[in-house]
Design a protein around this motif. Structure first.
Motif, mmCIF file in Angstrom:
data_model
loop_
_atom_site.group_PDB
_atom_site.id
_atom_site.type_symbol
_atom_site.label_atom_id
_atom_site.label_comp_id
_atom_site.label_asym_id
_atom_site.label_seq_id
_atom_site.Cartn_x
_atom_site.Cartn_y
_atom_site.Cartn_z
ATOM 1 N N ILE A 116 64.005 56.498 110.203
ATOM 2 C CA ILE A 116 65.299 57.275 110.206
ATOM 3 C C ILE A 116 65.920 57.100 108.782
ATOM 4 N N ALA A 117 66.325 58.431 108.439
ATOM 5 C CA ALA A 117 66.969 58.219 106.963
ATOM 6 C C ALA A 117 68.172 58.947 106.642
ATOM 7 N N LYS A 118 68.887 58.562 105.595
ATOM 8 C CA LYS A 118 69.798 59.733 105.361
ATOM 9 C C LYS A 118 69.477 60.606 104.379
ATOM 10 N N ILE B 33 66.290 66.999 112.177
ATOM 11 C CA ILE B 33 67.190 66.961 110.930
ATOM 12 C C ILE B 33 68.458 67.104 111.587
ATOM 13 N N LEU B 34 69.519 66.414 111.347
ATOM 14 C CA LEU B 34 71.021 66.507 111.797
ATOM 15 C C LEU B 34 71.488 66.634 110.508
ATOM 16 N N THR B 35 72.208 67.724 110.279
ATOM 17 C CA THR B 35 72.893 68.116 109.009
ATOM 18 C C THR B 35 74.103 68.853 109.328
ATOM 19 N N GLU C 32 65.219 62.241 111.376
ATOM 20 C CA GLU C 32 64.696 61.135 112.377
ATOM 21 C C GLU C 32 63.189 61.691 112.646
ATOM 22 N N SER D 275 68.595 59.591 100.787
ATOM 23 C CA SER D 275 69.354 59.010 99.892
ATOM 24 C C SER D 275 68.515 58.157 98.873
ATOM 25 N N GLU D 276 67.212 57.960 99.337
ATOM 26 C CA GLU D 276 66.400 56.935 98.710
ATOM 27 C C GLU D 276 65.169 57.651 97.944
ATOM 28 N N PHE E 45 71.208 63.377 108.629
ATOM 29 C CA PHE E 45 70.189 62.163 108.910
ATOM 30 C C PHE E 45 69.016 62.807 109.072
#
Lengths: 137, 294
Positions: free
Chosen positions: A41-43, A76-78, A68, A27-28, A66
């Motif tokens: 940890i990032a979106k 990667i959780l998607t 991690e 997201s960033e 997310f």
């Protein structure tokens, strides 16, 4: 020292291999991870994941989720993921068209917000596949 | 002795019943396999998600977050996952036995017609009841979870717990109560999860460096927690469905077997009655012939 990359969706473990580098959209902005990265940890945004393995480069398309990074493990959780080698351009174009049509129709005949969100996710994922495929060449 | 026609009618009836229970058994078997498959395929995701939250556990102590902070429990919020249909042995009865121990301040949300029937009959505080179809798609489960999270945030309920039938194996299903919110005891929760899935948890590398959050920590924590609850409830519902179908399969199998035994007995009775009638007839004829000759 190499990284372990796991990509998991609610349906299955899609990818689990040791790789050298991996880049993904958050997201960033895009983040590129090398071994010994600090814990993160990032979106995750829908888009393409670029995996470097030896001198090979693999492209995967993912939905939102997310990421991690912990130790030398990248998880990667998607909601969905696919290796773009396995699909061809025609399928992607059709998927995008279908998703957008469904979305249009959905917005007209006020179905509930959750369903629209699901359709949007499908459209985003189809777009991500196209992007990933475009970058591969 | 019953007359032959009565017995024949009963045999026909029992045969029909057996056919139906046999068909139901077969349907339940295939549904059970599918439910088990989908429950299994979701496991890596649930596990990884729990691991991600678990690796935060050292970091969340100072967090003032709705999902992580405990507050005095006035009303427990309990989601009951039952079946829509009966004919599945003692599955629902066992499930409801757990509920009778819960004190009356608790508020309930139900999935499945049986649970809403039971709860309204027991005069419990039922907030909402949902139905989820056989495949338990995420979209349907999501409505339930969103309602629960909303009630939790509104402080209508102070915990989120789920009562469901856990799938041990085809023959054994055990009712269980699991607390999902607040997320206080992450370590024991992780341990339980690993035990349930039979996964090795020694491979987690300990990384003591400070974790970088993109974007801010609180936002990620809130979203992760919400996702975790959604995923967990979906997973448990899938498991409850695998339990339902295997319980029904076993119940229908024993019904089919019983019908078979009954049929054997009835056939024997029928043959005996028929033979008795024949013997009787011969006796009468020969007695009449004897009387004429003399």
């Amino acid at each position: 020292m190499s990284l372990t990359l796991d990509i998991v969706t609610p349906d299955a473990k899609v990818y689990s291999e040791s790789v050298d580098e991996v880049g993904f959209p958050t997201s960033e902005g895009r983040i590129h991870v090398l071994p010994h990265h600090i814990p993160l940890i990032a979106k995750l945004n829908a888009g393409d994941i670029k995996v470097h393995k030896g001198n090979k480069v693999e492209m995967l398309a993912v939905g939102t989720g997310f990421v991690e990074v912990y130790g030398d493990k990248v998880s990667i959780l998607t909601d969905q993921a696919i290796n773009v080698e396995e699909v061809d351009d025609k399928d992607i174009d059709e998927a995008i068209k279908r998703a957008q049509e469904a979305l249009e129709e959905g917005k007209k005949s006020d179905i509930d917000a959750a369903e629209i969100e699901r359709l949007e996710a499908a459209a985003r994922f189809a777009m991500a596949q196209q992007i990933a495929r475009g970058k591969r060449r | 002795m019953a007359n032959t026609r009565d017995i024949r009618n009963r045999i026909k009836g029992v045969k029909n019943t057996r056919q139906i229970t046999k068909a139901m058994q077969m349907v339940a078997t295939s549904k059970m396999k599918r439910a088990q498959e989908s429950a299994k395929s979701g496991r890596p995701y649930a596990l990884l998600l729990a691991d991600v939250i678990g690796s935060l556990s050292g970091n969340v102590e100072d967090v003032r977050q709705t999902f992580f902070a405990t507050r005095p429990v006035k009303h427990r919020g309990i989601l009951v996952v039952s079946t829509d249909k009966g004919l599945c042995g003692a599955l629902n009865a066992n499930l409801f036995r757990i509920l009778s121990d819960i004190d009356s301040s608790a508020k309930f949300v139900s999935i499945g017609k049986r649970a809403s029937q039971y709860l309204s009959r027991a005069r419990r505080d039922l907030l909402a009841d949902f139905t989820v179809n056989d495949r338990a798609p995420f979209a349907e489960v999501r409505k339930v979870v969103e309602f629960l999270l909303w009630s939790y945030e509104q402080e209508t309920i102070d915990t989120v717990e789920i009562v469901y039938t856990s799938f041990v194996n085809t023959l054994v299903q055990e009712p269980e109560i699991v607390q999902l919110l607040p997320l206080t005891d992450l370590d024991s929760m992780l341990e339980k999860l690993h035990a349930r899935f039979g996964a090795a948890d020694d491979e987690t590398v300990k990384d003591r460096r400070e974790i970088l959050f993109e974007p801010v920590r609180d936002e990620i924590l809130a979203e992760l927690a919400a996702l975790y609850v959604k995923q967990e409830i979906h997973q448990l519902i899938l498991e409850a469905q695998a339990s339902e179908h295997s319980a029904r399969m076993v119940a229908m199998k024993s019904a089919t077997d019983n019908a078979g035994n009954l049929l054997d007995e009835l056939t024997l009775q029928y043959n005996r009655a028929r033979q008795a009638a024949i013997t009787q007839e011969i006796l009468e004829i020969s007695a009449a012939a004897f009387a004429e000759n003399t």
